[in-house]
Design an enzyme around this catalytic site. Structure first.
Site, PDB file in Angstrom:
ATOM      1  N   PHE A 156       0.815  -1.223   0.000  1.00  0.00           N
ATOM      2  CA  PHE A 156       0.000   0.000   0.000  1.00  0.00           C
ATOM      3  C   PHE A 156       0.847   1.270   0.000  1.00  0.00           C
ATOM      4  CE2 PHE A 156      -2.639  -3.343   1.847  1.00  0.00           C
ATOM      5  CZ  PHE A 156      -3.791  -3.224   1.092  1.00  0.00           C
ATOM      6  N   GLU A 159       4.223   6.272  -3.716  1.00  0.00           N
ATOM      7  CA  GLU A 159       5.475   6.822  -4.236  1.00  0.00           C
ATOM      8  C   GLU A 159       5.649   8.227  -3.679  1.00  0.00           C
ATOM      9  OE1 GLU A 159       5.693   6.495  -8.512  1.00  0.00           O
ATOM     10  OE2 GLU A 159       5.144   4.396  -8.405  1.00  0.00           O
ATOM     11  N   CYS A 267      -0.623   2.900 -10.686  1.00  0.00           N
ATOM     12  CA  CYS A 267      -1.567   2.067  -9.934  1.00  0.00           C
ATOM     13  C   CYS A 267      -3.039   2.369 -10.212  1.00  0.00           C
ATOM     14  CB  CYS A 267      -1.274   2.193  -8.447  1.00  0.00           C
ATOM     15  SG  CYS A 267       0.325   1.485  -8.025  1.00  0.00           S
TER      16      CYS A 267
END
Ligand code: NAD
Length: 444
Positions: A156, A159, A267
């Protein structure tokens, strides 16, 4: 413990470095020879705050090493083998599992001792079963069968804050039906969950779904606010005040309610698509998520539409200054970055672009090249100030700290038409106006 991490991208490298920093012996494996060579020379191929120091220290302590050979990494018994390779969108929107399954087969070809195989890549429900089958088949082919478990342990991290997220996780999700594997995972994560229990145990399929559910929810919040912002623009309502008003409700919360240029990255776009596809494959229309994706696709053009409203659809002879290229602040990741859509739109209308990003200049240049954009019409410069020189108007696309409080008078002087298009709603309209600039935000 002895750990192998396969894939040294954003997730694999952070995972490897963090586990090594707590005393585990970690081998990071990647098929990309250049990446492994760079890492071995002590160069970090991605921008992630704090990662450099962590990797350097772990390598110096002989807790972390890099190789292109999975067989070499698995030569000595490993407690866990993490799969952290990419799962990009396939042609029909589903997650492309070819890398994950290739690694599973590779493990099956080599493994000679019991271990825990951990799926850290984001993968659809049922992938652990496919990994187990691919591994077992490869073992059968060479006539060896050793005991192994497949655990789902979705990641989870964000970045830009990946180390902190890994070291101080809000939760660690572990999906397994094996008590033994659960104990291994608990021990491995214990240093990161000391202050309170954060490890949530569940079935493998539940864990696989949890990751998609979390990302789909966050993407939904963003698209919801982007849609409201479009309506606010029509109604003369300031969406930022609405955001503050609604986000202060503890049932709603403040996070991921920021309207802007649309979400990007490696993502949300692919995970929303993949979940919609999983729904379709199972006869369930995920209409909410279809709308989330549709809103995001149009939101990426929203600032451009405001630009042509201002300057007309033929932008020939105009050069736009672009502050920020990365899909969000804190990273050099350009995957699905809204800046790319904007640059494509601007160039297609005849404009030129002068762009600056604190860390993503190289990755942006590479991404523009891969898209086939006319690089002669894009100038990448090394400072925000340089990006203003000789340009028509300023467009702010990524909310880097260094853009948050600029000298608006300098900007006003530099631009041919003093307008700021604020794709992140960072600035105060009255303050900008006071300095002689017009302000165009999203939903304000
Ligand atoms: P990435 O593209 O940055 O890195 C993947 C790496 O895997 C590459 O270096 C590639 O060379 C390597 N690789 C591919 N096939 C391989 C093989 N057979 N053997 C060894 N190495 C191989 O990807 P990422 O952003 O780190 O994402 C990895 C997974 O984690 C994805 O499923 C992603 O959805 C998920 N995830 C990513 C993030 C994020 O913020 N980036 C966060 C949570 C989860």
């Amino acid at each position: 413990m002895k750990i192998t991490v396969v894939g040294t991208g954003y997730v694999g490298l952070v995972t490897g470095a963090c586990f090594a920093s707590t005393g585990n012996e970690v081998t990071c494996v990647d098929t990309d020879e250049n990446k492994v060579a760079a890492l071995t020379r002590g160069e970090i191929p991605i921008h992630e705050p704090g990662l450099d120091g962590l990797v350097t220290a772990a390598v110096a302590n002989q807790k972390l090493k890099f190789t292109t050979s999975l067989a070499e990494a698995l030569q000595h018994p490993q407690d866990c083998v993490f799969i952290a390779v990419g799962t990009p969108p396939g042609e029909n929107g589903s997650a492309d599992l070819s890398h994950v399954l290739a690694v599973a087969r590779e493990i099956g070809k080599t493994l000679t001792y019991p271990t825990v195989v951990v799926d850290k890549s984001t993968v659809p429900v049922g992938t652990a079963d496919a990994v187990r089958a691919a591994l077992a088949e490869a073992m059968q082919d060479r006539g060896t069968l050793v005991e192994f478990s497949v655990v789902s342990n979705p990641e989870f991290l964000k970045e830009g804050a990946a180390i902190k997220d890994f070291m101080e996780p809000a939760r660690v999700v572990v999906g397994t039906d094996s008590e033994k594997a659960a104990e291994v995972m608990k021990a491995l994560y214990a240093p990161f969950t000391r202050s309170r229990e954060r490890l949530i145990l569940m079935n493998v399929r539940d864990a696989e779904m949890t990751k998609y559910a979390a990302n789909a929810m966050l993407a939904t919040r963003i698209s919801f606010m982007n849609e409201l912002a479009v309506l606010c623009d029509k109604l003369g309502v300031d969406v930022e005040r609405v955001r503050a008003g609604m986000g202060s409700d503890p049932r709603i919360g403040n996070q991921f309610l920021y309207p802007g240029v649309g979400y990007g990255g490696s993502c949300f776009p692919k995970d929303v698509k993949a979940l919609v596809k999983t729904g379709k494959d199972n006869g369930v229309t995920l209409g909410i998520l279809e709308a989330v994706e549709e809103r995001n696709n149009s939101q990426k053009h929203y600032i451009f539409n405001k630009i042509i409203k201002e300057f007309g659809s033929d932008l020939s002879g105009l050069t736009f200054s672009l502050w920020g290229l990365a899909f969000k602040a804190g990273t050099d990741d350009m995957r699905e970055a809204p800046a790319l859509t904007l640059i494509e739109d601007l160039l297609a209308s005849g404009a030129k672009v002068k762009a600056y990003d604190p860390v993503a200049l190289n990755t942006a240049q590479k991404a523009c090249k891969e898209m086939g954009l006319a690089l002669e019409n894009i100038t990448f410069v090394k400072s925000a100030k340089d990006a203003l020189v000789g340009t028509t108007a300023l467009i702010v696309i990524t909310d880097w700290m260094e853009f948050r409080s600029p000298d608006f008078k300098v900007i006003a002087k530099a631009l041919a038409t003093p307008i700021i298009f604020d794709g992140r709603n960072m600035y105060s309209k009255p303050e900008v106006n006071l300095c002689g600039l017009r302000y165009v935000g999203v939903g304000r």
